[in-house]
Motif scaffolding. Structure first.
Motif, mmCIF file in Angstrom:
data_model
loop_
_atom_site.group_PDB
_atom_site.id
_atom_site.type_symbol
_atom_site.label_atom_id
_atom_site.label_comp_id
_atom_site.label_asym_id
_atom_site.label_seq_id
_atom_site.Cartn_x
_atom_site.Cartn_y
_atom_site.Cartn_z
ATOM 1 N N VAL A 186 11.307 -0.842 -46.993
ATOM 2 C CA VAL A 186 12.365 -0.299 -46.776
ATOM 3 C C VAL A 186 13.599 -1.558 -47.161
ATOM 4 C CG1 VAL A 186 14.040 0.589 -45.049
ATOM 5 C CG2 VAL A 186 11.264 1.518 -45.360
ATOM 6 N N GLU A 187 14.146 -1.537 -48.091
ATOM 7 C CA GLU A 187 15.092 -2.345 -48.091
ATOM 8 C C GLU A 187 16.463 -2.281 -47.465
ATOM 9 O OE1 GLU A 187 14.155 -4.301 -52.636
ATOM 10 O OE2 GLU A 187 15.687 -2.429 -52.447
ATOM 11 N N HIS A 188 16.772 -3.218 -46.323
ATOM 12 C CA HIS A 188 18.019 -2.685 -45.539
ATOM 13 C C HIS A 188 18.381 -4.248 -44.983
ATOM 14 C CE1 HIS A 188 20.309 -0.339 -42.671
ATOM 15 N NE2 HIS A 188 20.350 -1.448 -41.965
ATOM 16 N N GLU A 189 19.511 -4.736 -45.279
ATOM 17 C CA GLU A 189 19.987 -5.806 -44.852
ATOM 18 C C GLU A 189 20.991 -5.744 -43.577
ATOM 19 O OE1 GLU A 189 23.173 -9.651 -46.423
ATOM 20 O OE2 GLU A 189 22.225 -7.817 -47.711
ATOM 21 N N GLU A 190 20.667 -6.432 -42.429
ATOM 22 C CA GLU A 190 21.421 -6.446 -41.257
ATOM 23 C C GLU A 190 20.951 -7.801 -40.450
ATOM 24 O OE1 GLU A 190 19.848 -3.317 -38.661
ATOM 25 O OE2 GLU A 190 17.734 -3.740 -39.240
ATOM 26 N N PRO A 191 21.907 -8.221 -39.664
ATOM 27 C CA PRO A 191 21.797 -9.574 -38.894
ATOM 28 C C PRO A 191 20.594 -9.321 -38.158
ATOM 29 C CG PRO A 191 24.118 -8.705 -38.802
ATOM 30 C CD PRO A 191 23.244 -7.671 -39.107
ATOM 31 N N ILE A 192 19.849 -10.522 -38.244
ATOM 32 C CA ILE A 192 18.728 -10.853 -37.357
ATOM 33 C C ILE A 192 19.125 -10.755 -35.754
ATOM 34 C CG2 ILE A 192 16.656 -12.290 -36.934
ATOM 35 C CD1 ILE A 192 16.691 -10.816 -39.528
ATOM 36 N N LEU A 193 18.388 -10.242 -34.971
ATOM 37 C CA LEU A 193 18.922 -10.387 -33.482
ATOM 38 C C LEU A 193 18.940 -11.681 -33.106
ATOM 39 C CD1 LEU A 193 16.402 -7.362 -32.271
ATOM 40 C CD2 LEU A 193 18.940 -7.254 -31.928
ATOM 41 N N SER A 194 20.039 -12.072 -32.130
ATOM 42 C CA SER A 194 20.098 -13.361 -31.684
ATOM 43 C C SER A 194 20.191 -13.139 -30.147
ATOM 44 C CB SER A 194 21.390 -13.964 -32.351
ATOM 45 O OG SER A 194 22.457 -13.283 -31.962
ATOM 46 N N VAL A 195 19.928 -14.297 -29.525
ATOM 47 C CA VAL A 195 20.107 -14.511 -27.849
ATOM 48 C C VAL A 195 20.757 -15.537 -27.257
ATOM 49 C CG1 VAL A 195 18.713 -14.323 -26.078
ATOM 50 C CG2 VAL A 195 17.872 -12.990 -27.739
ATOM 51 N N ASP A 196 21.578 -15.754 -26.716
ATOM 52 C CA ASP A 196 22.098 -16.952 -26.271
ATOM 53 C C ASP A 196 21.414 -17.497 -24.950
ATOM 54 O OD1 ASP A 196 23.771 -18.970 -25.304
ATOM 55 O OD2 ASP A 196 25.518 -18.014 -24.899
ATOM 56 N N LEU A 197 20.608 -18.405 -24.837
ATOM 57 C CA LEU A 197 20.034 -18.898 -23.805
ATOM 58 C C LEU A 197 20.709 -19.973 -22.934
ATOM 59 C CD1 LEU A 197 16.198 -19.142 -25.364
ATOM 60 C CD2 LEU A 197 17.153 -17.222 -23.874
ATOM 61 N N ARG A 198 21.823 -20.088 -23.106
ATOM 62 C CA ARG A 198 22.452 -21.452 -22.729
ATOM 63 C C ARG A 198 23.107 -21.117 -21.466
ATOM 64 N NH1 ARG A 198 26.689 -22.175 -27.619
ATOM 65 N NH2 ARG A 198 26.725 -19.916 -27.070
ATOM 66 N N LYS A 199 23.182 -19.950 -20.756
ATOM 67 C CA LYS A 199 23.793 -19.782 -19.740
ATOM 68 C C LYS A 199 22.699 -20.429 -18.491
ATOM 69 C CE LYS A 199 25.456 -15.244 -20.885
ATOM 70 N NZ LYS A 199 25.693 -13.841 -20.634
ATOM 71 N N ARG A 200 23.113 -21.473 -17.693
ATOM 72 C CA ARG A 200 22.222 -22.133 -16.919
ATOM 73 C C ARG A 200 22.880 -22.303 -15.502
ATOM 74 N NH1 ARG A 200 21.970 -26.211 -21.743
ATOM 75 N NH2 ARG A 200 20.032 -25.056 -22.731
ATOM 76 N N SER A 201 22.361 -22.406 -14.575
ATOM 77 C CA SER A 201 22.937 -22.822 -13.306
ATOM 78 C C SER A 201 22.930 -24.287 -12.969
ATOM 79 C CB SER A 201 22.183 -21.847 -12.208
ATOM 80 O OG SER A 201 20.837 -22.181 -11.871
ATOM 81 N N GLY A 202 23.686 -24.466 -11.689
ATOM 82 C CA GLY A 202 23.517 -25.883 -11.305
ATOM 83 C C GLY A 202 22.161 -26.130 -10.835
ATOM 84 N N ALA A 203 21.371 -25.070 -10.111
ATOM 85 C CA ALA A 203 19.989 -25.393 -9.522
ATOM 86 C C ALA A 203 19.164 -25.800 -10.955
ATOM 87 C CB ALA A 203 19.565 -23.879 -8.765
ATOM 88 N N ALA A 204 19.210 -25.059 -11.948
ATOM 89 C CA ALA A 204 18.507 -25.155 -13.175
ATOM 90 C C ALA A 204 18.788 -26.511 -13.681
ATOM 91 C CB ALA A 204 18.608 -24.020 -14.174
ATOM 92 N N GLU A 205 19.918 -27.153 -13.750
ATOM 93 C CA GLU A 205 20.121 -28.360 -14.295
ATOM 94 C C GLU A 205 19.510 -29.406 -13.057
ATOM 95 O OE1 GLU A 205 21.589 -28.980 -16.987
ATOM 96 O OE2 GLU A 205 22.952 -27.508 -17.360
ATOM 97 N N TRP A 206 19.484 -29.429 -11.942
ATOM 98 C CA TRP A 206 18.994 -30.298 -11.078
ATOM 99 C C TRP A 206 17.224 -30.121 -11.291
ATOM 100 C CZ3 TRP A 206 20.456 -34.549 -8.829
ATOM 101 C CH2 TRP A 206 21.559 -34.651 -8.551
#
Length: 631
Positions: A186-206
């Motif tokens: 099945v030929e079908h062009e569409e954007p590949i799913l993407s995910v933004d993993l950049r959301k971080r809390s201050g607790a995660a940084e520490w």
């Protein structure tokens, strides 16, 4: 056309082309249908399947971490699982309400074992819906960003329907399936799913800062797929010659690779190659992966195999848990802090990393829920599923510090974990531990209920080819400080305690390890492996409230005297006291203790002396600088 030409893959490709609806119409009631995982999900095929779902009955959908672009779970709910039954190996990005709602669909499995489940036909796959890059000149289709268990599903399926998408990157490694093995195109062009993993809390940084200090140059990394694990990566920019072998590759890993931090030259296995089984991130990541010979994609039965993992040099596994009990049992279900949930590959990497030469397994978790009302370190996991047994747990990190539980008794584990719990919950955890008889009734937590570990006071120095770490003490250091005092010679004991002393009870050392780091602070000099090191020096201060001065005392093991440890400990104590608003330092010593006198004179402050009975009193104020500044 001759017979040999009729089997040319390009002719076969043309003959196999169908529309999404035509392809899905080949699925029959009662079949088991696999859907390509994560960002490799063939959206056009899934949409067509959802539209045809009501005419079908008894379908079982097998998937790994679906992004739910078209919610098959809702269809299953509406039809009471009549049209569709869902079998999810690993939950996708969902809120906690959705996770609870669809909990019945989860199939707990170690990722390393899933491909074998398909290939052995213990769980036969009748139809595989996959997404691939266009064929190369030889008819090979790349699975692109999703190889993990998708390759095994495609290899074992009775009917393979491939969505050919020009936007799918062509990835290298064990990521290919030939056109002749695919039944429908099945030929079908569409954007590949993407995910933004950049959301971080201050607790995660520490928490990430604590963990990055454990990762040595030349280590091979595995990082969990969540915001907290990605926060750790931020602190790795100063490292050298790191390797990467992990289930997922993300944008943050791409950036470390681009900076030259990840070189993969010292892995010990697949040197020079960044190895993963799936990619989740941005279009920039997918562009980076396209035709990149430095990146190899391999299936989960290779990437997640503990034996393969253990063959890497200094393998470091970093994964995020939902909660941990005071004995060390780990639950890793989803929470509001994580993007994805399920058993996944955590246990595979925990065991593989621990068996690696110089390896470390690190479990990271937030000390408390987002609103701070619930501790993530708990007396008991209750009904929560144990993903990592207590015997497999190695390092545990929160935003309040990191501890090594390996080889520790239950009582030591309790003290260690309470030391990195949220301060608001430490008293409660301590009382619960007493009720459960995990610690003795005579135990006291003292000032440790308020203490926030001051990581900025940590420093590693080298003396005579040996690394010595100077750091604040932790509750788990109690026994090692006690052993240090027992190792001192008679003269050093007399200088430290002002009399001959042969017994060092817990009461003598408990106050040195259970501190608030402000009114009372103990620094230890430690040699050896983190969590098992030997204390070779102790420096401490205790606030004298009436004068707002800090009384200091020191002891250095005989074989480490003359290495400048006392001077370093004193300067760090002075720095910490000044930062905490204390006016100055005072020490009581014997007049003949020339070492202590000379040590005090190394400070950049005016040192005054006086006598009290048989004691010599040394003191200095931070607002009175010395005319002669020492080096």
């Amino acid at each position: 056309m001759t017979r040999s030409q009729s089997f040319y893959w390009a002719d076969s490709y043309v003959e196999k082309r169908r529309t999404p609806a035509e392809a899905i119409s080949l699925i029959r009631p009662g079949q088991r249908v696999f859907i390509g995982s994560a960002c490799g999900e063939p959206k056009a095929l899934v949409k067509a399947l959802s539209e045809a779902a009501l005419r079908l009955s008894g379908l079982e959908i097998v998937r790994l971490m679906s992004r739910e672009t078209t919610s098959l779970s809702e269809i299953a709910d509406k039809t009471q699982d009549h049209s569709l039954n869902i079998r999810t190996i690993y939950l996708g990005s969902s809120d906690t309400e959705s996770i609870a709602r669809y909990m019945r669909f989860i199939t707990p499995m170690n990722m390393s074992e899933v491909p074998g489940l398909f290939l052995s036909r213990k769980l036969p796959i009748h139809v595989a819906l996959i997404q691939v890059a266009p064929p190369d000149d030889f008819g090979w289709l790349s699975l692109g960003v999703s190889v993990d268990i998708t390759l095994a599903a495609a290899q074992s399926a009775d009917l393979v329907i491939a969505q050919v998408n020009p936007m799918m990157p062509r990835t290298m490694g064990q990521s290919f399936i030939h056109v002749n093995r695919v039944h429908v195109i099945v030929e079908h062009e569409e954007p590949i799913l993407s995910v933004d993993l950049r959301k971080r809390s201050g607790a995660a940084e520490w928490a990430g800062k604590h963990i990055s200090r454990l990762i040595e140059d030349g280590s091979t990394l595995q990082m969990g797929l969540d915001a907290a694990s990605q926060a750790t990566i931020k602190g790795l920019g100063v490292k050298n010659d790191l390797g990467f072998h992990s289930q997922y590759i993300t944008d943050d890993i791409m950036h470390l690779y681009a900076k030259g931090v990840i070189t993969n030259l010292k892995k010990g296995l697949n040197d020079g190659k960044l190895v993963a089984s799936c990619a989740i991130g941005s279009p920039s990541l997918y562009e980076f992966l396209h035709d990149n010979p430095g990146v190899e994609f391999r299936p989960s039965d290779y990437v997640n195999d503990p034996f393969i993992i253990s063959q890497h040099n200094r393998m470091v596994s970093v994964n995020v848990a939902h909660s941990i009990d005071l004995t060390g049992q780990v639950a890793a279900e989803a929470s509001e802090h994580t993007f994805f949930a399920g058993v996944s590959g955590i246990s595979d990497f925990v065991r593989g990393a621990k068996r690696s030469k110089g390896g470390k397994s690190i479990i990271m978790l937030y000390a408390a829920s987002q609103d701070g009302k619930r501790s993530r370190i708990v007396p008991s996991l209750g009904s929560a599923a144990v993903v990592v047994p207590r015997g497999d747990v190695h390092y545990v990190a929160t935003e309040y510090g990191v501890v090594n539980l390996f080889g520790k008794s239950l009582q030591e584990r309790v003290l260690a974990l309470i030391g990195i719990a949220h301060p608001d919950h430490r008293d409660w955890l301590f009382s619960q531990a007493k009720e459960a008889r995990l610690i003795g009734n005579d135990r006291r937590l003292g000032e440790a209920t308020k203490g926030i570990y001051p990581i900025h006071l940590e420093e590693t120095i080298e003396r005579d080819g040996e690394q010595i770490t100077i750091r604040p003490s932790k509750p788990v250091d109690e026994r090692r400080i006690q052993e240090h005092y027992y190792s001192l010679n008679k003269e050093d004991v007399r200088l430290r305690f002002f009399h001959d002393k042969h017994s060092f009870d817990r009461s003598d050392v408990e106050t040195l390890s259970q501190i608030d780091y402000i009114k009372d602070l103990t620094l230890v000099a430690v040699v050896g492996e983190f969590g098992f090191g030997r204390v070779v020096g102790v420096g401490e201060y205790l606030l004298l409230i009436e004068s707002n001065m800090a009384e200091v005392a020191f002891s250095i093991s005989a074989d480490y005297q003359g290495k400048g440890l006392g001077k370093l400990l004193l300067r760090k104590l002075a720095r910490a006291a000044r930062e905490n608003g204390i006016f100055g330092l005072v020490a009581y010593t014997w007049p003949k203790n020339k070492a202590m006198i000379n040590l005090f004179k190394t400070l950049p402050y005016k040192v005054k002396t006086s006598f009290d009975a048989e004691s010599l009193i040394l003191n200095c104020r931070f607002d009175e600088m010395s005319d002669l500044r020492p080096d």
